[in-house]
Motif scaffolding. Sequence first.
Motif, short mmCIF file in Angstrom:
data_model
loop_
_atom_site.label_atom_id
_atom_site.label_comp_id
_atom_site.label_asym_id
_atom_site.label_seq_id
_atom_site.Cartn_x
_atom_site.Cartn_y
_atom_site.Cartn_z
N ALA A 298 34.38 45.91 -24.43
CA ALA A 298 35.23 46.74 -25.28
C ALA A 298 34.84 48.19 -25.06
CB ALA A 298 35.08 46.37 -26.74
N VAL A 299 35.83 49.07 -25.06
CA VAL A 299 35.61 50.50 -24.91
C VAL A 299 36.23 51.19 -26.11
CG1 VAL A 299 36.04 52.56 -23.52
CG2 VAL A 299 35.60 50.37 -22.40
N LEU A 300 35.44 52.01 -26.80
CA LEU A 300 35.94 52.72 -27.97
C LEU A 300 36.42 54.10 -27.53
CD1 LEU A 300 33.11 51.85 -30.53
CD2 LEU A 300 35.09 50.48 -29.81
N GLY A 301 37.72 54.32 -27.61
CA GLY A 301 38.30 55.58 -27.18
C GLY A 301 39.22 55.36 -25.99
N ALA A 302 40.44 55.88 -26.09
CA ALA A 302 41.42 55.72 -25.01
C ALA A 302 41.75 57.05 -24.36
CB ALA A 302 42.70 55.08 -25.55
N GLY A 303 40.84 58.02 -24.51
CA GLY A 303 41.04 59.30 -23.86
C GLY A 303 40.77 59.21 -22.37
N THR A 304 40.61 60.35 -21.73
CA THR A 304 40.40 60.38 -20.28
C THR A 304 39.17 59.57 -19.89
OG1 THR A 304 41.44 62.55 -20.16
CG2 THR A 304 40.06 61.88 -18.30
N MET A 305 38.07 59.77 -20.61
CA MET A 305 36.84 59.06 -20.27
C MET A 305 36.93 57.58 -20.66
SD MET A 305 33.92 59.07 -18.86
CE MET A 305 33.49 60.80 -18.63
N GLY A 306 37.37 57.28 -21.86
CA GLY A 306 37.48 55.89 -22.29
C GLY A 306 38.41 55.09 -21.40
N GLY A 307 39.54 55.69 -21.05
CA GLY A 307 40.48 55.01 -20.15
C GLY A 307 39.88 54.76 -18.78
N GLY A 308 39.16 55.75 -18.26
CA GLY A 308 38.52 55.57 -16.96
C GLY A 308 37.49 54.48 -16.97
N ILE A 309 36.71 54.40 -18.06
CA ILE A 309 35.71 53.33 -18.18
C ILE A 309 36.39 51.97 -18.23
CG2 ILE A 309 33.90 52.37 -19.65
CD1 ILE A 309 33.26 55.26 -20.53
N ALA A 310 37.47 51.87 -19.01
CA ALA A 310 38.21 50.61 -19.10
C ALA A 310 38.72 50.18 -17.73
CB ALA A 310 39.35 50.74 -20.09
N MET A 311 39.19 51.14 -16.93
CA MET A 311 39.68 50.82 -15.60
C MET A 311 38.58 50.22 -14.72
SD MET A 311 42.13 54.12 -14.83
CE MET A 311 42.59 53.56 -13.18
N ASN A 312 37.36 50.68 -14.89
CA ASN A 312 36.26 50.12 -14.11
C ASN A 312 36.13 48.62 -14.33
OD1 ASN A 312 34.67 52.23 -12.60
ND2 ASN A 312 34.70 53.20 -14.61
N PHE A 313 36.23 48.21 -15.57
CA PHE A 313 36.12 46.77 -15.88
C PHE A 313 37.30 46.00 -15.30
CE2 PHE A 313 33.17 48.54 -18.94
CZ PHE A 313 32.14 47.62 -18.92
N ALA A 314 38.49 46.54 -15.46
CA ALA A 314 39.67 45.86 -14.92
C ALA A 314 39.58 45.76 -13.41
CB ALA A 314 40.93 46.61 -15.33
N ASN A 315 39.10 46.82 -12.76
CA ASN A 315 38.95 46.80 -11.29
C ASN A 315 37.96 45.74 -10.85
OD1 ASN A 315 40.68 48.97 -11.35
ND2 ASN A 315 39.12 50.50 -10.89
N ALA A 316 36.99 45.44 -11.72
CA ALA A 316 35.98 44.42 -11.39
C ALA A 316 36.40 43.03 -11.84
CB ALA A 316 34.64 44.79 -12.03
N GLY A 317 37.61 42.91 -12.42
CA GLY A 317 38.10 41.61 -12.86
C GLY A 317 37.55 41.15 -14.19
N ILE A 318 37.02 42.09 -15.01
CA ILE A 318 36.44 41.75 -16.31
C ILE A 318 37.40 42.19 -17.40
CG2 ILE A 318 34.51 42.15 -17.88
CD1 ILE A 318 32.81 42.79 -15.38
N PRO A 319 37.84 41.27 -18.27
CA PRO A 319 38.74 41.66 -19.36
C PRO A 319 38.09 42.70 -20.27
CG PRO A 319 38.64 39.27 -19.13
CD PRO A 319 37.55 39.83 -18.26
N VAL A 320 38.86 43.69 -20.68
CA VAL A 320 38.32 44.76 -21.51
C VAL A 320 39.34 45.11 -22.58
CG1 VAL A 320 39.16 46.52 -19.87
CG2 VAL A 320 37.33 47.09 -21.49
N ARG A 321 38.85 45.38 -23.76
CA ARG A 321 39.71 45.80 -24.87
C ARG A 321 39.46 47.28 -25.12
NH1 ARG A 321 39.68 41.85 -29.82
NH2 ARG A 321 41.09 40.73 -28.41
N MET A 322 40.50 48.08 -25.00
CA MET A 322 40.41 49.53 -25.23
C MET A 322 40.87 49.80 -26.66
SD MET A 322 41.88 52.58 -22.80
CE MET A 322 43.62 52.24 -23.15
#
Length: 697
Positions: A298-322
Amino acid sequence: MAGTVSYRVEDGIAVATIDHAPVNALSADVRQGVQAALARALADDAVIGLVLEGAGRAFVAGADITEFGRPPVPPALGEVILAMQASSKPLVAAIQGVAFGGGLELALGCHARLVGPRAQLGLPEVKLGILPGAGGTLRTPRLIGADRALPMIASGEPVDARRAVELGLAAALIEGDLLAAAKDTVRQLAAGPLPAPIDADRGRLDAPGAREAFEKAAEALARRAAEEPQVAAIIQSVRNSFDLPMPAALQAERDFFVALRDDPRSKALRHVFFAEREAARIPGQPKDARARPVARAAVLGAGTMGGGIAMNFANAGIPVRMIETDAEALARGQKRIAEIYAVSVKRGSLTEEARAQRLALIEGAVGLEAASEADLVIEAVFEELELKKEIFAKLGTITKPGTVLASNTSYLDIDAMAAASGRADDVLGMHFFSPANVMKLLEIVRAEKTSPTALATAVDIARKLKKVPVVVGVCYGFVGNRMLSRRTAQAERLLLEGASPAEVDKALTDFGFRMGPFAMADLAGLDIGWRIRKANGTRAVVADALCEAGRLGQKTGRGYYAYPEGARTGQPDAEVQALIERASAAQGIARRQISQQEITERLIYPMINEGARILEEGIAARPGDIDVVWLYGYNWPAWKGGPMHHADAVGLAKVAERLSVYAAQTGDATLQPAPLLARLAAEGQGFSALAAQAKAA
């Protein structure tokens, strides 16, 4: 025969197995063992051919880099390969894992190469500031074409098994028993005339249009890598495939290799290679510490940084909740992510199918309770300590026992957040760098009570996200931003003393950085630093005056530079110069002409000085850890090895002497040489001495 290469005969076929843990590097023993195995197979009339394989997960992962700088021990790899090409019996390489650098060159000496599903083939020497030195730049073009070989060699990136077969590097991909298939290939080759060695095959080089295609690729590459001598050498060595007889081309390749090996830039790149791997060793971490599985993040925050962090998990195939505090902010974040992926699809770096898969892995939610089922939670909200403490207090109660709780803060107190959580052993920092979906560095901040398990989990997930993790301690700004603050302060001071923004920026770009500090500040937005300074009760006279005048950088069309009509490259602005001169007068500072050498030293040496303090305090375990932080987080020029390696190259005595001069000149006590720096300089040692001590410990 050397014990690192075993030899056996099965059904009239010799099998030589390279077994030199951990990665079967081509040490002198391995080279001697391969040579002896070949001689033994050729001398035995009952043997029809030889299979060369590697034990474990590697065929051969490359040269033994620890031999660099030592007297050569025969046979050289090139000699072994020439002997293989002269073999009267078929040789087949069975490549089950990585065949990198000298490992691939060794395989190219065989009559055929078969690959298993996990095989990876590549020539990564360019990343060490050198080029393949045993025929790789000459045989690869003969095998797959010079226009295909050049980008492969110049990038250093490996190809997988399927792509290796498509290119022609390997004859076949074997899903089943690789050794059995290699033996069958030996039998087939032994039944008929042996194929000509690669050295004798000019077919692809002489094909219509081959030279033109190569020169076109070479021209584009030379422009992109104008400052990398190893790339220029690679281009010329591949060109020699067309123009020189093979013996002369091999000698020229070897001459390039030796010259590059001894070049300071190559030594810096080799330092980076070892420093990155050494950073993986976590001081004080129990050997039995195991990472917890992270099935959902889970990533708290959907701003530029939070969104970028969430993308890292998705790119690695790991489900993430933003997670956001309201639906509108969440929608903006989701839209931004979709647009970034759409650009990747348009550029051809991502398929539409992959884009859809990654977007499906990023679930949006409103409210902190949505983090309750995550195995890892990363907080990426505003840089306000009280807000973060409040969030961690809630996370400590709503998340599962054992969930790792991380903050993406770039400078705030992780220990304070850990205490607020009520479960300090689960808390640490995971400082991503912007843009988080691109930058490779991940500063992992070990707080006072962070458990070995939580630390192991963070490091493990960093690697799954394809980040370079460096474990650091708690202090304001950690390693990277703490050192950056010294450079920022000097940049501001240089403006007041007489330098222009363009002169300061030029000093850093001439040093090797892609951008100077003021151009970078304009790109990021001056209001970011302004907000932090206001929160801390500090001031930067020039920077604050620009912000107060509404000059916030590129986004307002005005910052340290002017950006007329949306231009991306700034132009010097007389208004800024007048503002700086007024600030100098108000501070009572007499302006003067400042040399580029002084500007460079006053930007770089204070960072080195702060690095020495960081080492002395134990915030960083090794000088190389600091170098890795700056290389992957701040785009320090790789061929200068990082700030601490650069200090050793300059000489600590000189760094200390210049710092003392500038401290007296400016009255800035922070420029006085740090105790560790002063001691090492007096002893005639470098930071490398500390690295050696840490490695021995």
